[in-house]
Design a protein around this motif. Structure first.
Motif, PDB file in Angstrom:
ATOM      1  N   ASN A 175       0.802  -1.226   0.000  1.00  0.00           N
ATOM      2  CA  ASN A 175       0.000   0.000   0.000  1.00  0.00           C
ATOM      3  C   ASN A 175       0.833   1.274   0.000  1.00  0.00           C
ATOM      4  OD1 ASN A 175      -2.562  -1.180  -0.104  1.00  0.00           O
ATOM      5  ND2 ASN A 175      -2.506  -1.609   2.084  1.00  0.00           N
ATOM      6  N   CYS A 176       2.060   1.184   0.470  1.00  0.00           N
ATOM      7  CA  CYS A 176       3.005   2.314   0.476  1.00  0.00           C
ATOM      8  C   CYS A 176       2.413   3.580   1.091  1.00  0.00           C
ATOM      9  CB  CYS A 176       3.502   2.611  -0.939  1.00  0.00           C
ATOM     10  SG  CYS A 176       4.390   1.265  -1.704  1.00  0.00           S
ATOM     11  N   GLN A 177       1.654   3.440   2.155  1.00  0.00           N
ATOM     12  CA  GLN A 177       1.026   4.604   2.767  1.00  0.00           C
ATOM     13  C   GLN A 177       1.848   5.181   3.919  1.00  0.00           C
ATOM     14  OE1 GLN A 177      -2.910   3.342   3.782  1.00  0.00           O
ATOM     15  NE2 GLN A 177      -3.586   3.325   1.663  1.00  0.00           N
ATOM     16  N   GLN A 178       2.632   4.373   4.592  1.00  0.00           N
ATOM     17  CA  GLN A 178       3.438   4.854   5.705  1.00  0.00           C
ATOM     18  C   GLN A 178       4.911   4.679   5.366  1.00  0.00           C
ATOM     19  OE1 GLN A 178       1.248   2.168   6.489  1.00  0.00           O
ATOM     20  NE2 GLN A 178      -0.446   3.375   7.232  1.00  0.00           N
ATOM     21  N   HIS A 179       5.713   5.527   5.985  1.00  0.00           N
ATOM     22  CA  HIS A 179       7.156   5.360   5.864  1.00  0.00           C
ATOM     23  C   HIS A 179       7.604   4.405   6.969  1.00  0.00           C
ATOM     24  CE1 HIS A 179      11.316   6.140   5.081  1.00  0.00           C
ATOM     25  NE2 HIS A 179      11.496   6.454   6.346  1.00  0.00           N
ATOM     26  N   VAL A 180       7.954   3.201   6.579  1.00  0.00           N
ATOM     27  CA  VAL A 180       8.355   2.176   7.541  1.00  0.00           C
ATOM     28  C   VAL A 180       9.852   2.248   7.753  1.00  0.00           C
ATOM     29  CG1 VAL A 180       8.381  -0.286   8.022  1.00  0.00           C
ATOM     30  CG2 VAL A 180       6.446   0.716   6.807  1.00  0.00           C
ATOM     31  N   THR A 181      10.272   2.372   9.004  1.00  0.00           N
ATOM     32  CA  THR A 181      11.694   2.529   9.293  1.00  0.00           C
ATOM     33  C   THR A 181      12.359   1.234   9.738  1.00  0.00           C
ATOM     34  OG1 THR A 181      11.172   3.284  11.519  1.00  0.00           O
ATOM     35  CG2 THR A 181      11.511   4.968   9.855  1.00  0.00           C
ATOM     36  N   ASN A 182      11.602   0.299  10.319  1.00  0.00           N
ATOM     37  CA  ASN A 182      12.183  -0.961  10.780  1.00  0.00           C
ATOM     38  C   ASN A 182      11.201  -2.109  10.601  1.00  0.00           C
ATOM     39  OD1 ASN A 182      14.839  -0.284  11.894  1.00  0.00           O
ATOM     40  ND2 ASN A 182      13.663   1.007  13.288  1.00  0.00           N
ATOM     41  N   LEU A 183      11.762  -3.267  10.272  1.00  0.00           N
ATOM     42  CA  LEU A 183      10.996  -4.494  10.109  1.00  0.00           C
ATOM     43  C   LEU A 183      11.543  -5.516  11.101  1.00  0.00           C
ATOM     44  CD1 LEU A 183      11.296  -4.666   6.225  1.00  0.00           C
ATOM     45  CD2 LEU A 183       9.415  -3.674   7.545  1.00  0.00           C
ATOM     46  N   PHE A 184      10.679  -6.072  11.914  1.00  0.00           N
ATOM     47  CA  PHE A 184      11.106  -7.016  12.933  1.00  0.00           C
ATOM     48  C   PHE A 184      10.441  -8.368  12.725  1.00  0.00           C
ATOM     49  CE2 PHE A 184      11.475  -2.852  14.903  1.00  0.00           C
ATOM     50  CZ  PHE A 184      12.767  -2.895  15.402  1.00  0.00           C
ATOM     51  N   ILE A 185      11.248  -9.406  12.724  1.00  0.00           N
ATOM     52  CA  ILE A 185      10.752 -10.773  12.743  1.00  0.00           C
ATOM     53  C   ILE A 185      10.985 -11.286  14.156  1.00  0.00           C
ATOM     54  CG2 ILE A 185      11.041 -13.106  11.841  1.00  0.00           C
ATOM     55  CD1 ILE A 185      12.066 -11.777   9.230  1.00  0.00           C
ATOM     56  N   ILE A 186       9.921 -11.731  14.787  1.00  0.00           N
ATOM     57  CA  ILE A 186      10.001 -12.194  16.164  1.00  0.00           C
ATOM     58  C   ILE A 186       9.757 -13.708  16.183  1.00  0.00           C
ATOM     59  CG2 ILE A 186       9.119 -11.928  18.516  1.00  0.00           C
ATOM     60  CD1 ILE A 186      10.204  -9.307  17.299  1.00  0.00           C
ATOM     61  N   GLY A 187      10.680 -14.435  16.770  1.00  0.00           N
ATOM     62  CA  GLY A 187      10.548 -15.881  16.908  1.00  0.00           C
ATOM     63  C   GLY A 187      10.695 -16.280  18.358  1.00  0.00           C
ATOM     64  N   GLN A 188      10.590 -17.566  18.606  1.00  0.00           N
ATOM     65  CA  GLN A 188      10.725 -18.031  19.993  1.00  0.00           C
ATOM     66  C   GLN A 188      12.052 -18.737  20.249  1.00  0.00           C
ATOM     67  OE1 GLN A 188       7.422 -20.558  20.883  1.00  0.00           O
ATOM     68  NE2 GLN A 188       8.201 -22.285  19.733  1.00  0.00           N
ATOM     69  N   TYR A 189      12.915 -18.758  19.229  1.00  0.00           N
ATOM     70  CA  TYR A 189      14.203 -19.430  19.392  1.00  0.00           C
ATOM     71  C   TYR A 189      15.348 -18.491  19.075  1.00  0.00           C
ATOM     72  CZ  TYR A 189      11.230 -23.512  19.450  1.00  0.00           C
ATOM     73  OH  TYR A 189      10.248 -24.408  19.777  1.00  0.00           O
ATOM     74  N   LYS A 190      16.387 -18.620  19.843  1.00  0.00           N
ATOM     75  CA  LYS A 190      17.591 -17.818  19.630  1.00  0.00           C
ATOM     76  C   LYS A 190      18.221 -18.199  18.286  1.00  0.00           C
ATOM     77  CE  LYS A 190      21.918 -16.563  21.836  1.00  0.00           C
ATOM     78  NZ  LYS A 190      22.747 -16.695  23.026  1.00  0.00           N
ATOM     79  N   PRO A 191      18.633 -17.210  17.506  1.00  0.00           N
ATOM     80  CA  PRO A 191      19.241 -17.516  16.204  1.00  0.00           C
ATOM     81  C   PRO A 191      20.682 -17.991  16.350  1.00  0.00           C
ATOM     82  CG  PRO A 191      19.254 -15.173  16.556  1.00  0.00           C
ATOM     83  CD  PRO A 191      18.508 -15.775  17.717  1.00  0.00           C
ATOM     84  N   SER A 192      21.086 -18.820  15.417  1.00  0.00           N
ATOM     85  CA  SER A 192      22.489 -19.255  15.362  1.00  0.00           C
ATOM     86  C   SER A 192      23.317 -18.141  14.719  1.00  0.00           C
ATOM     87  CB  SER A 192      22.608 -20.522  14.521  1.00  0.00           C
ATOM     88  OG  SER A 192      22.305 -20.229  13.160  1.00  0.00           O
ATOM     89  N   ASP A 193      24.633 -18.280  14.759  1.00  0.00           N
ATOM     90  CA  ASP A 193      25.503 -17.311  14.099  1.00  0.00           C
ATOM     91  C   ASP A 193      25.202 -17.238  12.607  1.00  0.00           C
ATOM     92  OD1 ASP A 193      26.750 -16.691  16.482  1.00  0.00           O
ATOM     93  OD2 ASP A 193      28.487 -17.994  16.107  1.00  0.00           O
ATOM     94  N   ARG A 194      24.882 -18.366  12.020  1.00  0.00           N
ATOM     95  CA  ARG A 194      24.567 -18.407  10.587  1.00  0.00           C
ATOM     96  C   ARG A 194      23.306 -17.595  10.279  1.00  0.00           C
ATOM     97  NH1 ARG A 194      24.311 -24.013   7.142  1.00  0.00           N
ATOM     98  NH2 ARG A 194      24.564 -23.053   5.110  1.00  0.00           N
ATOM     99  N   GLU A 195      22.302 -17.709  11.127  1.00  0.00           N
ATOM    100  CA  GLU A 195      21.059 -16.961  10.932  1.00  0.00           C
ATOM    101  C   GLU A 195      21.259 -15.471  11.185  1.00  0.00           C
ATOM    102  OE1 GLU A 195      18.587 -20.940  12.148  1.00  0.00           O
ATOM    103  OE2 GLU A 195      19.209 -19.504  13.682  1.00  0.00           O
TER     104      GLU A 195
END
Length: 87
Positions: free
Chosen positions: A36-56
């Motif tokens: 829709n490009c209606q707001q200026h989005v400054t940050n995108l967050f993906i929230i999970g329940q597991y800690k990421p590895s170094d590779r991720e």
């Protein structure tokens, strides 16, 4: 979420492994941001329940660098009810 600085932050919450959370959320969060490009989005967050590895962590960093995406991964610890720092 609209911040006190009038910036938009988009969140996508997933329950898979960190790698699958990123895979499953990426298309959705980009659509929310650009369809829709209606707001200026400054940050995108993906929230999970597991800690990421170094590779991720490196993968998310690479996405930021290659595509200039303000994308971050955080994990929510169910046992302590805390949200991690951004990766």
């Amino acid at each position: 979420a609209l911040t006190i600085n009038d910036e938009w932050h988009y969140y996508e919450i997933k329950t898979s492994t960190a790698r699958l959370c990123i895979r499953e959320a990426l298309g959705q969060i980009l659509e929310y941001t650009h369809y829709n490009c209606q707001q200026h989005v400054t940050n995108l967050f993906i929230i999970g329940q597991y800690k990421p590895s170094d590779r991720e962590i490196n993968y998310i960093s690479l996405l930021r660098q290659l595509y200039n995406l303000p994308i971050y991964y955080q994990w929510y610890d169910l046992s302590t009810h805390t949200l991690s720092n951004c990766y």
